[in-house]
Design a protein around this motif. Structure first.
Motif, PDB file in Angstrom:
ATOM      1  N   ILE A  76      21.478   0.312  67.881  1.00  0.00           N
ATOM      2  CA  ILE A  76      21.113  -0.224  69.803  1.00  0.00           C
ATOM      3  C   ILE A  76      20.900  -1.788  69.300  1.00  0.00           C
ATOM      4  N   THR A  77      19.819  -2.203  68.136  1.00  0.00           N
ATOM      5  CA  THR A  77      19.214  -3.978  67.987  1.00  0.00           C
ATOM      6  C   THR A  77      20.652  -4.161  67.850  1.00  0.00           C
ATOM      7  N   ARG A  78      21.038  -3.419  66.045  1.00  0.00           N
ATOM      8  CA  ARG A  78      22.124  -4.499  65.755  1.00  0.00           C
ATOM      9  C   ARG A  78      23.484  -4.911  66.878  1.00  0.00           C
ATOM     10  N   SER A  79      23.498  -4.408  67.886  1.00  0.00           N
ATOM     11  CA  SER A  79      24.503  -4.001  68.864  1.00  0.00           C
ATOM     12  C   SER A  79      24.389  -5.167  69.665  1.00  0.00           C
ATOM     13  N   LEU A  80      23.146  -5.875  69.630  1.00  0.00           N
ATOM     14  CA  LEU A  80      22.446  -6.456  70.578  1.00  0.00           C
ATOM     15  C   LEU A  80      22.405  -7.773  69.752  1.00  0.00           C
ATOM     16  N   ILE A  81      21.985  -7.805  68.727  1.00  0.00           N
ATOM     17  CA  ILE A  81      21.747  -8.704  67.905  1.00  0.00           C
ATOM     18  C   ILE A  81      22.992  -9.923  67.559  1.00  0.00           C
ATOM     19  N   LYS A  82      23.964  -8.325  66.798  1.00  0.00           N
ATOM     20  CA  LYS A  82      25.401  -8.707  66.179  1.00  0.00           C
ATOM     21  C   LYS A  82      26.355  -8.040  66.487  1.00  0.00           C
ATOM     22  N   PRO A  83      26.858  -9.061  68.005  1.00  0.00           N
ATOM     23  CA  PRO A  83      27.967  -7.784  68.727  1.00  0.00           C
ATOM     24  C   PRO A  83      28.953  -8.039  68.237  1.00  0.00           C
ATOM     25  N   THR A  84      29.603  -8.496  67.036  1.00  0.00           N
ATOM     26  CA  THR A  84      30.929  -8.139  65.993  1.00  0.00           C
ATOM     27  C   THR A  84      30.146  -8.486  64.921  1.00  0.00           C
ATOM     28  N   ALA A 124      17.034 -20.922  66.829  1.00  0.00           N
ATOM     29  CA  ALA A 124      18.146 -19.475  66.560  1.00  0.00           C
ATOM     30  C   ALA A 124      17.890 -18.379  67.720  1.00  0.00           C
ATOM     31  N   GLN A 125      18.824 -18.110  68.486  1.00  0.00           N
ATOM     32  CA  GLN A 125      18.489 -17.329  68.760  1.00  0.00           C
ATOM     33  C   GLN A 125      18.648 -15.253  68.554  1.00  0.00           C
ATOM     34  N   ILE A 126      17.330 -15.091  68.663  1.00  0.00           N
ATOM     35  CA  ILE A 126      18.808 -13.635  67.940  1.00  0.00           C
ATOM     36  C   ILE A 126      19.466 -12.692  68.902  1.00  0.00           C
ATOM     37  N   PHE A 127      18.996 -12.447  70.063  1.00  0.00           N
ATOM     38  CA  PHE A 127      19.679 -11.295  71.079  1.00  0.00           C
ATOM     39  C   PHE A 127      20.584 -12.620  71.709  1.00  0.00           C
ATOM     40  N   GLN A 128      21.414 -12.019  71.548  1.00  0.00           N
ATOM     41  CA  GLN A 128      22.743 -11.873  72.046  1.00  0.00           C
ATOM     42  C   GLN A 128      22.674 -11.456  73.624  1.00  0.00           C
ATOM     43  N   TRP A 181      17.870 -11.217  58.759  1.00  0.00           N
ATOM     44  CA  TRP A 181      18.001 -10.613  59.640  1.00  0.00           C
ATOM     45  C   TRP A 181      20.096 -10.022  59.262  1.00  0.00           C
ATOM     46  N   GLU A 182      21.081 -10.687  58.316  1.00  0.00           N
ATOM     47  CA  GLU A 182      22.392 -10.256  57.984  1.00  0.00           C
ATOM     48  C   GLU A 182      22.217  -9.340  57.652  1.00  0.00           C
ATOM     49  N   ALA A 183      21.255  -8.749  56.166  1.00  0.00           N
ATOM     50  CA  ALA A 183      21.144  -7.880  55.694  1.00  0.00           C
ATOM     51  C   ALA A 183      20.423  -6.966  55.677  1.00  0.00           C
ATOM     52  N   ALA A 184      19.622  -7.044  57.051  1.00  0.00           N
ATOM     53  CA  ALA A 184      19.077  -5.233  57.978  1.00  0.00           C
ATOM     54  C   ALA A 184      19.863  -4.956  58.527  1.00  0.00           C
ATOM     55  N   LEU A 185      20.976  -5.946  59.296  1.00  0.00           N
ATOM     56  CA  LEU A 185      21.918  -5.440  60.044  1.00  0.00           C
ATOM     57  C   LEU A 185      22.946  -4.593  59.575  1.00  0.00           C
ATOM     58  N   ASP A 186      23.566  -5.011  58.334  1.00  0.00           N
ATOM     59  CA  ASP A 186      24.411  -5.058  57.975  1.00  0.00           C
ATOM     60  C   ASP A 186      24.508  -3.088  57.288  1.00  0.00           C
ATOM     61  N   PRO A 226      12.749  -0.442  84.228  1.00  0.00           N
ATOM     62  CA  PRO A 226      12.761  -1.804  83.190  1.00  0.00           C
ATOM     63  C   PRO A 226      12.633  -1.105  82.036  1.00  0.00           C
ATOM     64  N   VAL A 227      13.116  -1.035  80.941  1.00  0.00           N
ATOM     65  CA  VAL A 227      12.891  -1.227  79.956  1.00  0.00           C
ATOM     66  C   VAL A 227      13.731  -2.017  78.552  1.00  0.00           C
ATOM     67  N   TYR A 228      13.259  -2.219  77.229  1.00  0.00           N
ATOM     68  CA  TYR A 228      13.364  -2.627  76.336  1.00  0.00           C
ATOM     69  C   TYR A 228      14.779  -2.352  75.785  1.00  0.00           C
ATOM     70  N   ARG A 229      15.856  -1.419  76.204  1.00  0.00           N
ATOM     71  CA  ARG A 229      17.192  -0.923  75.207  1.00  0.00           C
ATOM     72  C   ARG A 229      17.022   0.032  74.015  1.00  0.00           C
ATOM     73  N   ASN A 230      16.958  -1.583  73.280  1.00  0.00           N
ATOM     74  CA  ASN A 230      16.865  -1.126  71.499  1.00  0.00           C
ATOM     75  C   ASN A 230      15.624  -0.227  71.370  1.00  0.00           C
TER      76      ASN A 230
END
Lengths: 236, 249, 316
Positions: free
Chosen positions: C266-274, C92-96, C232-237, C169-173
């Protein structure tokens, strides 16, 4: 005999114990030793000879009682395991630590002590007896009234030792020597006054025995020597 | 002495490598976990020269740092040898400061001095300085009674003479300590480079670590070890020569 | 060392499963922690131990040594490992969107096209992914030193605060939020330069396991990955935000809750864009691009055909 300045080493009710220990190394020590001359301190090991020597050098820790030194300002103490630094030959060390005006005397002593062939050696290369001899030479030519020689001629063969002792007596008649040795014959033979310190628990704790005080120009008589030796043995 | 150091290092290194390769083949691990000899050879070919230059860069800083810390340790050792208040103060301070881990101090150093030459030098010096100081203090504070007695009792003792006597009597111990501190200086410089610097073998190791490239790290370790062995061998050899000339002058 | 010899390489359903993360516990692993704390693994009858990562950890090596059964690795790690024959597969790929981005001041001219990088002092970690990404961007823009100045970056941000470096350079989230807030407090609002917007989609954290595990225990693999992605789905819900923050706070005590909340957004936007997006979806094109970039920069010796180790079938 020359007229020498009066010297005297006397001691009353002298007690010495190492700090924080209960039992005394010696207790109620009393003696009166006139000088100058070649005197001895005799006694079995642990009786306090070295402690007494330290006392004479001015270390007063653990000491009580009365110590009198008349005509003695400078006391030097030398012992048999002393070493000279290893970075130069022993001859160079002697040059450096003996005043130039005494260099002639130094050369004579070196000759008398049979050390001439060894002046170019490092201290570590010498035998035990040679080490003790070179060490004693440097002390003899320092500024002192009293020199405590603690086993200073250990490991030196007997004929050489005799020669050295007689030479010292002849050359330094106005100094006060206190010779610490375990050799009864030697002490009885060459020393004038012998302070015999007794073993623990014996009274009196010390006795003064008159030695034969041999010099080079008189013959040695057997009987008085044996008597002196017996006296020393009895007192120890 | 020099040759012995080198072949002793080679034995240790190749023994360690053999164990690693043994594990690799026993567990059939990929080259990603432990590289095979062929890959190591290729890595050596492509990286050795660059890494060797890095090692020399690191070592030059380590050596300067070591020389500085020897000077400082001798100075403080001489001051701290006395049983005076100042002497004991110096000793207590030296023991206490040694307790701080350098990785905790390093960030402060980098903020103050940047990530260039000075920071690396300072950290190298700090890491090898304290053990050196303790040894020098130990040596300088320990009287050589059988030699010093004469000078003391005749009033001839000067501090220079005291230092000379104690240094001379402990020359082989001092040589061992100095040679040993070379390792620490090198380790210190590498740690500094690893944490932050822009150059040196520690920096290259960090990059290899980023890339999970054990082959590069093994090559770096080999070059560090061999260079350090040569340097320490030279130090011991120099120490022996100094001792010989001092003893027979 | 000895444990290597005796550690059982495969785990069955009853065996404990070690799950080695890539980095320390922070908002980037909120789903992993959530699945653990809120019983997603237990429900799937899995005894999972979630272990934090760090610079000295390498999940792929641990998979091969049998010390971990699942792990998180970035695409470059996977590609490097494949290059050296490591039997690793991607589940699986966590970060999109790669969270590795660059922060810069709003008062500086915005970077609308890559050519806008010209003349700037750019922070990069030599040897790090950010170097790979930035070099790719610069190559695309046809820029090279001295048209831009590269500055070696470390953990201390002082050169950026002091304006010695323009973009950092930074980790955005995670760091991105913390630094952004600090700058905001100094009345210096910031922006982020996002490589993905310029076509460089360098893949970040992904869930990996060993080929052996996938072959021998496909059922365990399936249960694990589904439990994990459900976590992951639950955490970002957004409905579970409070619980997700509670979970995060258990493990990351140093970051204040309101910052964690922002990090979570921010993490949500990087992992679950929609909202419809399935977490874990593998972006094969991005993986291929990542391999191509590493080949171009000679970070791997030969093509590894990374698409052959991607197993998107577990995400649905």
């Amino acid at each position: 005999m020359h007229a020498h300045p009066p010297m005297r080493l006397a001691c009353r009710q002298a007690t010495f114990r190492y700090p924080q220990t209960a039992s005394a190394v010696f207790e109620n020590l009393a003696f009166d030793m006139p000088g100058p001359g070649f005197n001895a301190l005799f006694g079995p090991s642990g009786v306090g000879k070295t402690s007494l020597a330290r006392l004479l050098m001015g270390e007063r820790d653990g000491f009580s009682g009365e110590l009198q030194m008349t005509g003695i300002k400078r006391v030097l103490y030398t012992y048999n395991t002393e070493r000279l630094p290893g970075w130069a030959a022993v001859g160079q060390h002697l040059e450096r630590i003996i005043a130039p005006r005494q260099h002639e005397q130094k050369d004579q002593l070196v000759e008398l002590f049979d050390m001439t062939p060894h002046l170019g050696s490092r201290f570590a290369q010498l035998s035990l007896g040679q080490k003790n001899r070179i060490n004693l030479i440097r002390y003899l030519l320092q500024d002192f009234e009293m020199l405590v020689m603690d086993e200073s001629l250990a490991n030196v063969d007997e004929p050489t030792r005799e020669k050295i002792l007689l030479g010292i007596k002849a050359r330094f008649p106005d100094k006060f020597f206190l010779y610490i040795s375990h050799n009864v014959i030697e002490v009885a033979k060459f020393c004038r006054h012998i302070l015999v310190m007794a073993g623990k628990g014996r009274t009196p704790s010390a006795a003064m025995v008159a030695g034969q005080d041999l010099t080079g120009d008189q013959p040695l008589e057997r009987d008085p020597l044996e008597r002196t030796m017996l006296e020393i043995m009895n007192a120890a | 002495m020099l040759l012995r150091r080198i072949y002793q290092f080679l034995i240790i290194y190749f023994l360690g490598l053999a164990i690693l390769l043994g594990v690799k083949y026993a567990l059939r691990l990929s080259n990603y976990v432990i590289p095979d000899p062929l890959l190591l050879g290729l890595t050596f070919q492509s990286e050795a020269l660059r890494y060797f230059k890095d090692v020399l860069d690191t070592m030059s800083i380590a050596i300067i740092g070591q020389v500085l810390s020897i000077c400082l340790a001798v100075l403080i050792g001489i001051l701290g040898r006395q049983t005076t208040w100042f002497g004991s103060f110096v000793k207590v301070a030296a023991y206490n400061v040694q307790a701080y881990p350098i990785v905790a101090l390093a960030p402060i150093i980098f903020i103050l001095l940047g990530d260039g030459f000075l920071s690396r030098l300072l950290i190298a010096a700090m890491i090898c300085y304290f053990p050196l100081l303790l040894s020098v203090l130990g040596i300088m504070a320990e009287p050589i009674g059988d030699i010093e007695h004469f000078y003391r009792i005749t009033g001839r003792m000067r501090w220079q003479l005291e230092v000379k006597i104690r240094a001379f009597e402990n020359l082989s111990k001092l040589t061992t300590v100095v040679a040993g501190s070379a390792t620490l200086a090198m380790a210190g410089t590498i740690v500094a480079e690893f944490i932050a610097a822009n150059a040196g073998i520690g920096y290259s190791i960090r990059i290899a670590l980023y890339q999970s490239d054990l082959g590069k790290i093994l090559i770096a370790l080999f070059l560090i070890g061999i260079s350090l062995s040569v340097y320490q061998g030279l130090l011991e050899w120099a120490g022996a020569i100094i001792r010989k000339t001092w003893e027979s002058r | 060392m000895l444990t290597i010899f005796w550690a059982a390489p495969a785990a069955d359903a009853a065996d404990p499963i070690n799950y080695r993360l890539k980095w320390l516990f922070n908002a980037s692993v909120v789903g992993d922690l959530y699945a653990d704390v809120n019983g997603h693994f237990t429900e799937a009858r899995l005894a999972v131990k979630v272990k934090s990562g760090g610079p000295e950890r390498d999940a792929i090596k641990e998979l091969e040594l049998g010390q971990a059964q699942f792990g998180v690795a970035s695409a470059d790690q996977v590609i490097r490992a494949l290059d050296k024959g490591a039997p690793v597969v991607v589940l699986a790929q966590i970060f999109q969107v790669n969270p590795l981005q660059w922060i810069y001041r709003r008062t500086d001219p915005p970077i609308r096209q890559l050519a806008d990088l010209k003349g700037r002092v750019i922070g990069i970690t030599y040897g790090g992914n950010d170097e790979t990404i930035m070099r790719t961007l610069l190559a695309q823009a046809g820029l090279a030193e001295p048209e831009v100045t590269l500055f070696n970056v470390r953990y201390d941000y002082t050169p950026f605060y002091r304006r010695q470096v323009d973009i950092w350079p930074v980790y955005r989230n995670t760091q991105g939020i913390i630094i952004g807030r600090k700058m905001q407090a100094e009345n210096e609002p910031v922006r982020f330069f996002i490589p993905g917007e310029f076509g460089v989609r360098f893949v970040a954290n992904s869930v990996v396991t060993s080929r052996r595990m996938l072959q021998n225990e496909p059922a365990t693999v399936k249960r694990f990955i589904q439990a994990l992605l459900a976590g992951w789905e639950a955490a970002l819900d957004p409905a579970n935000t409070v619980r997700a923050l509670d979970t995060l706070q258990q493990f990351d005590r140093d970051t204040p809750r309101e910052q964690l909340a922002e990090q979570l957004d921010i993490t949500r936007s990087l992992i679950k864009p929609t909202t419809e997006f399935k977490i874990g979806t593998i972006d094969t094109a991005a993986w291929k691009q990542t391999e191509q970039i590493m080949l171009t920069q000679k970070q791997v010796a030969k093509p590894v055909q990374v698409e052959t180790v991607l197993h998107p079938e577990f995400v649905f």
